[in-house]
Design an enzyme around this catalytic site. Structure first.
Site, PDB file in Angstrom:
ATOM      1  N   CYS A 106     -47.954 -33.049  18.484  1.00 32.08           N
ATOM      2  CA  CYS A 106     -46.493 -32.993  18.339  1.00 32.08           C
ATOM      3  C   CYS A 106     -46.124 -32.405  16.978  1.00 32.08           C
ATOM      4  CB  CYS A 106     -45.900 -34.398  18.485  1.00 32.08           C
ATOM      5  SG  CYS A 106     -44.095 -34.455  18.433  1.00 32.08           S
ATOM      6  N   CYS A 107     -46.789 -32.876  15.935  1.00 32.72           N
ATOM      7  CA  CYS A 107     -46.526 -32.355  14.589  1.00 32.72           C
ATOM      8  C   CYS A 107     -46.912 -30.882  14.492  1.00 32.72           C
ATOM      9  CB  CYS A 107     -47.279 -33.159  13.543  1.00 32.72           C
ATOM     10  SG  CYS A 107     -46.572 -34.783  13.196  1.00 32.72           S
ATOM     11  N   CYS A 188     -39.348 -37.668  11.263  1.00 31.74           N
ATOM     12  CA  CYS A 188     -38.693 -37.680  12.565  1.00 31.74           C
ATOM     13  C   CYS A 188     -38.348 -39.116  12.969  1.00 31.74           C
ATOM     14  CB  CYS A 188     -39.608 -37.052  13.613  1.00 31.74           C
ATOM     15  SG  CYS A 188     -39.890 -35.282  13.374  1.00 31.74           S
ATOM     16  N   CYS A 191     -40.817 -41.587  14.812  1.00 30.97           N
ATOM     17  CA  CYS A 191     -42.053 -41.940  14.098  1.00 30.97           C
ATOM     18  C   CYS A 191     -41.789 -42.477  12.693  1.00 30.97           C
ATOM     19  CB  CYS A 191     -42.973 -40.730  14.030  1.00 30.97           C
ATOM     20  SG  CYS A 191     -43.424 -40.055  15.650  1.00 30.97           S
ATOM     21  N   CYS A 216     -48.479 -34.941   8.546  1.00 30.56           N
ATOM     22  CA  CYS A 216     -48.024 -34.151   9.692  1.00 30.56           C
ATOM     23  C   CYS A 216     -48.868 -32.902   9.902  1.00 30.56           C
ATOM     24  CB  CYS A 216     -46.557 -33.759   9.522  1.00 30.56           C
ATOM     25  SG  CYS A 216     -46.258 -32.604   8.166  1.00 30.56           S
TER      26      CYS A 216
END
Length: 226
Positions: A106-107, A188, A191, A216
């Site tokens: 995702c990062c 984000c 998280c 990240c």
């Protein structure tokens, strides 16, 4: 008492040295609580250096408002970078959003990948990481090589949290709206968690809580490894 004027002069001289070598520069910022320090310093040196913000689509509304506030106050050229893949498509094989099942990927999609085209265009990447923030950052140098033959420049690397607090107080810089609500390191929204205790700009416990993850990828994957 810390002489911040000398610190700004040190950073200005290094930026000028880059310019003498005909290097193009950019700044990256997450517009979290400590970001105001570097952004204010950059505004004192050269407001025309572009500032890139990785707009993942998952940020707190307060972070987006803070970004607008600082950009207007410091008169900075802030440019949003967006993921190449829409959030609705960032899912695993079971349909779960990646931040729940694969936060590293995702990062990568939301932070690392969108910045790569900028690295291919520029020569020097200025960012505000500090040694006190993590073990990985403690081993870094003020100037390092990154991917695509870019130089990473970390002007605040040796600053501690006390210096950041002092600079913000001395210059009466605005605080991130979530700081007094217990958010120290803000990324984000899915998280990021509140943490207990007094304001501590080195406290990253609220990031990816409960997961074996502390970075990240911007400051781990985008470093040229020998």
């Amino acid at each position: 008492m810390i002489d911040f004027a000398k610190e700004i002069d040190r950073i200005a001289r290094q930026i000028e040295a880059f310019r003498q070598d005909c290097k193009s520069l950019f700044v990256s910022s997450s517009f979290q609580p400590q970001s105001a320090t570097l952004l204010h310093i950059i505004s004192q040196i050269d407001k025309n250096i572009p500032v890139y913000f990785l707009n993942t689509g998952y940020h707190f509304p307060e972070t987006l408002a803070y970004k607008t506030q600082l950009a207007d106050l410091f008169q900075l050229n802030v440019i949003d970078l967006h993921p190449l893949i829409a959030k609705s498509q960032q899912t695993d094989e079971y349909g779960n959003l990646l931040y729940t099942s694969d936060p590293d990927y995702c990062c990568h999609l939301n932070k690392v990948q969108p910045l790569e085209p900028v690295l291919q265009e520029k020569d020097v990447w200025i960012n505000g990481i500090r040694k006190g923030q993590s073990q990985q950052r403690a081993s870094m140098q003020e100037i390092e090589k990154a991917q695509f033959d870019v130089l990473r420049y970390h002007p605040l690397l040796e600053w501690d949290a006390r210096m950041v607090h002092g600079y913000i107080a001395q210059n009466k810089l605005p605080h991130h709206p979530l700081l007094q609500k217990g958010y120290m390191s803000i990324g984000c929204q899915p998280c990021t968690r509140r943490v207990s205790g007094t304001v501590d700009f080195d406290n990253r416990e609220g990031r990816w809580a409960g997961k074996q993850k502390t970075e990240c990828g911007l400051h781990t994957n985008l470093i040229k490894k020998d």
